[in-house]
Design a protein around this motif. Structure first.
Motif, mmCIF file in Angstrom:
data_model
loop_
_atom_site.group_PDB
_atom_site.id
_atom_site.type_symbol
_atom_site.label_atom_id
_atom_site.label_comp_id
_atom_site.label_asym_id
_atom_site.label_seq_id
_atom_site.Cartn_x
_atom_site.Cartn_y
_atom_site.Cartn_z
ATOM 1 N N ARG A 169 0.840 -1.199 0.000
ATOM 2 C CA ARG A 169 0.000 0.000 0.000
ATOM 3 C C ARG A 169 0.870 1.243 0.000
ATOM 4 O O ARG A 169 1.952 1.258 0.567
ATOM 5 N N TYR A 170 0.351 2.289 -0.617
ATOM 6 C CA TYR A 170 1.054 3.560 -0.687
ATOM 7 C C TYR A 170 0.123 4.670 -0.214
ATOM 8 O O TYR A 170 -1.036 4.727 -0.608
ATOM 9 N N PHE A 171 0.627 5.541 0.643
ATOM 10 C CA PHE A 171 -0.139 6.686 1.114
ATOM 11 C C PHE A 171 0.526 7.950 0.571
ATOM 12 O O PHE A 171 1.672 8.235 0.890
ATOM 13 N N ILE A 172 -0.193 8.677 -0.250
ATOM 14 C CA ILE A 172 0.364 9.861 -0.884
ATOM 15 C C ILE A 172 -0.579 11.031 -0.674
ATOM 16 O O ILE A 172 -1.774 10.925 -0.949
ATOM 17 N N GLU A 173 -0.032 12.138 -0.166
ATOM 18 C CA GLU A 173 -0.847 13.303 0.126
ATOM 19 C C GLU A 173 -0.655 14.363 -0.959
ATOM 20 O O GLU A 173 0.469 14.651 -1.372
ATOM 21 N N GLY A 174 -1.768 14.937 -1.415
ATOM 22 C CA GLY A 174 -1.690 16.057 -2.351
ATOM 23 C C GLY A 174 -1.247 15.685 -3.745
ATOM 24 O O GLY A 174 -0.647 16.480 -4.457
ATOM 25 N N LEU A 175 -1.510 14.460 -4.172
ATOM 26 C CA LEU A 175 -1.096 14.037 -5.511
ATOM 27 C C LEU A 175 -2.178 13.157 -6.119
ATOM 28 O O LEU A 175 -2.625 12.190 -5.512
ATOM 29 N N ASN A 176 -2.611 13.498 -7.324
ATOM 30 C CA ASN A 176 -3.562 12.652 -8.041
ATOM 31 C C ASN A 176 -2.772 11.590 -8.812
ATOM 32 O O ASN A 176 -2.286 11.825 -9.905
ATOM 33 N N LEU A 177 -2.642 10.443 -8.212
ATOM 34 C CA LEU A 177 -1.829 9.384 -8.791
ATOM 35 C C LEU A 177 -2.547 8.727 -9.966
ATOM 36 O O LEU A 177 -3.652 8.220 -9.830
ATOM 37 N N LYS A 178 -1.925 8.767 -11.133
ATOM 38 C CA LYS A 178 -2.516 8.156 -12.325
ATOM 39 C C LYS A 178 -1.833 6.841 -12.688
ATOM 40 O O LYS A 178 -2.430 5.983 -13.315
ATOM 41 N N LYS A 179 -0.581 6.720 -12.328
ATOM 42 C CA LYS A 179 0.142 5.518 -12.700
ATOM 43 C C LYS A 179 1.224 5.232 -11.667
ATOM 44 O O LYS A 179 1.918 6.134 -11.224
ATOM 45 N N LEU A 180 1.349 3.977 -11.261
ATOM 46 C CA LEU A 180 2.379 3.568 -10.323
ATOM 47 C C LEU A 180 3.208 2.459 -10.961
ATOM 48 O O LEU A 180 2.659 1.460 -11.411
ATOM 49 N N THR A 181 4.515 2.652 -11.031
ATOM 50 C CA THR A 181 5.387 1.629 -11.610
ATOM 51 C C THR A 181 6.338 1.117 -10.549
ATOM 52 O O THR A 181 6.852 1.887 -9.730
ATOM 53 N N VAL A 182 6.548 -0.179 -10.535
ATOM 54 C CA VAL A 182 7.476 -0.819 -9.608
ATOM 55 C C VAL A 182 8.523 -1.564 -10.421
ATOM 56 O O VAL A 182 8.193 -2.344 -11.305
ATOM 57 N N THR A 183 9.781 -1.309 -10.136
ATOM 58 C CA THR A 183 10.875 -1.943 -10.870
ATOM 59 C C THR A 183 11.468 -3.068 -10.035
ATOM 60 O O THR A 183 11.721 -2.902 -8.849
ATOM 61 N N SER A 184 11.664 -4.220 -10.647
ATOM 62 C CA SER A 184 12.346 -5.322 -9.973
ATOM 63 C C SER A 184 13.411 -5.863 -10.910
ATOM 64 O O SER A 184 13.351 -5.670 -12.131
ATOM 65 N N ASP A 185 14.435 -6.526 -10.332
ATOM 66 C CA ASP A 185 15.499 -7.082 -11.176
ATOM 67 C C ASP A 185 16.106 -8.305 -10.497
ATOM 68 O O ASP A 185 15.890 -8.565 -9.314
ATOM 69 N N THR A 186 16.872 -9.071 -11.274
ATOM 70 C CA THR A 186 17.558 -10.253 -10.757
ATOM 71 C C THR A 186 19.055 -10.183 -11.062
ATOM 72 O O THR A 186 19.700 -11.199 -11.311
ATOM 73 N N TYR A 187 19.610 -8.974 -11.042
ATOM 74 C CA TYR A 187 21.046 -8.830 -11.287
ATOM 75 C C TYR A 187 21.864 -9.510 -10.191
ATOM 76 O O TYR A 187 22.949 -10.026 -10.436
ATOM 77 N N ASP A 188 21.349 -9.501 -8.960
ATOM 78 C CA ASP A 188 22.037 -10.150 -7.840
ATOM 79 C C ASP A 188 21.193 -11.307 -7.315
ATOM 80 O O ASP A 188 20.953 -11.435 -6.120
ATOM 81 N N PHE A 189 20.756 -12.158 -8.232
ATOM 82 C CA PHE A 189 19.880 -13.275 -7.904
ATOM 83 C C PHE A 189 20.686 -14.575 -7.809
ATOM 84 O O PHE A 189 21.424 -14.928 -8.740
ATOM 85 N N TYR A 190 20.551 -15.276 -6.669
ATOM 86 C CA TYR A 190 21.259 -16.549 -6.478
ATOM 87 C C TYR A 190 20.370 -17.500 -5.676
ATOM 88 O O TYR A 190 19.558 -17.065 -4.853
ATOM 89 N N THR A 191 20.533 -18.790 -5.927
ATOM 90 C CA THR A 191 19.747 -19.788 -5.208
ATOM 91 C C THR A 191 20.619 -20.696 -4.337
ATOM 92 O O THR A 191 20.103 -21.501 -3.574
ATOM 93 N N ARG A 192 21.924 -20.572 -4.487
ATOM 94 C CA ARG A 192 22.853 -21.394 -3.707
ATOM 95 C C ARG A 192 23.954 -20.492 -3.154
ATOM 96 O O ARG A 192 24.546 -19.707 -3.888
ATOM 97 N N LEU A 193 24.226 -20.617 -1.851
ATOM 98 C CA LEU A 193 25.191 -19.752 -1.182
ATOM 99 C C LEU A 193 26.241 -20.589 -0.470
ATOM 100 O O LEU A 193 25.908 -21.490 0.301
ATOM 101 N N ILE A 194 27.516 -20.283 -0.745
ATOM 102 C CA ILE A 194 28.617 -20.931 -0.040
ATOM 103 C C ILE A 194 29.180 -19.925 0.964
ATOM 104 O O ILE A 194 29.875 -18.980 0.574
ATOM 105 N N PRO A 195 28.864 -20.078 2.261
ATOM 106 C CA PRO A 195 29.355 -19.116 3.248
ATOM 107 C C PRO A 195 30.729 -19.508 3.790
ATOM 108 O O PRO A 195 30.974 -20.660 4.127
ATOM 109 N N LEU A 196 31.618 -18.535 3.885
ATOM 110 C CA LEU A 196 32.963 -18.752 4.407
ATOM 111 C C LEU A 196 33.266 -17.706 5.470
ATOM 112 O O LEU A 196 33.042 -16.514 5.262
#
Length: 251
Positions: A169-196
């Motif tokens: 949810r987003y709460f915005i005061e004093g703005l007539n919101l017409k469009k909301l865009t959300v950016t996501s990426d997988t540049y740092d995406f991993y499924t296996r981690l080797i911790p040292l």
């Protein structure tokens, strides 16, 4: 809002300001106050850099002033001067301590204290170069993977596992919101981690040297995470699981 001079003497009460805004930075607990005040206002001469502004909740230090024809704009930062002034010229070290024990050591003599804190895990903080109590706090928030609430009037830091949450949810005061865009990426995406940890200690005793999380994808993408501060394999595993939980889904 109340105004105090650089000697902490109250010099007036501020009225007639507008566009007051307080912005909180979640990962540091820091806050910034900004507002506008008439350039010919009664208290304009008391609004100087390094003077203090006190609200009902917090105290701020005026850091920036921008003069205008009708209104001046002011920006103030949360007052943590005692923490910034508690300097460790030769570095700071806390080995396998709880965050409360670590911060109580760092805050000694500052007048600040740790309030609410139910975090029991132990970690190591090791800073070789000159630092201060405020920077130690920031390092603790990152290392212990926690968040904090700063109560500047009481000079208290409350520590929580998590304060904020994405509720969609987003709460915005004093703005007539017409469009909301959300950016996501997988540049740092991993499924296996080797911790040292320190001296290359790993988690082979679990039967495999890596952790896995396929919550988003069954792809096998491996990341080697090395951090010399870890001498305890239990801590290494706990934080490795938490780190992979974030890395195994789109940012």
């Amino acid at each position: 809002m109340q105004i105090f001079n650089d000697k902490k003497q109250r010099v007036g009460i501020l009225k007639g300001f507008k566009d007051r805004k307080i912005v909180k930075t979640l990962n540091s607990g820091d806050r910034e106050l900004s507002f506008k005040y008439p350039s010919d206002g009664e208290k304009v001469d008391q609004l100087k850099e390094e003077y203090y502004i006190r609200t009902k909740d917090d105290e701020y230090v005026i850091r920036k002033k921008k003069t205008g024809v009708q209104f001046n704009e002011y920006t103030a930062q949360l007052n943590v001067e005692e923490l910034e002034g508690a300097v460790f010229p030769y570095g700071f070290e806390s080995k396998e301590q709880t965050i409360r024990a670590c911060l109580e050591f760092a805050f000694e003599g500052t007048g600040w204290k740790v309030g609410v804190c139910q975090i029991t895990k132990k970690r190591t903080i090791n800073k070789d170069e000159e630092t201060n109590a405020w920077d130690v706090l920031q390092d603790c928030l990152s290392t212990y993977r926690v968040e904090c609430k700063i109560r500047s009037l009481e000079k208290t830091i409350d520590i929580y596992e998590q304060i904020g949450a994405d509720r969609g949810r987003y709460f915005i005061e004093g703005l007539n919101l017409k469009k909301l865009t959300v950016t996501s990426d997988t540049y740092d995406f991993y499924t296996r981690l080797i911790p040292l940890g320190k001296d290359g200690i790993g988690i082979e005793w679990l039967g495999k040297p890596y952790l896995e999380n396929y919550q988003y994808s069954s792809k096998i993408k491996t990341y080697v995470w090395s951090d010399e501060r870890y001498t305890n394999t239990t801590s290494l595993i706990e934080d490795g699981i938490a780190k992979l939980e974030e890395m195994s889904k789109p940012y």
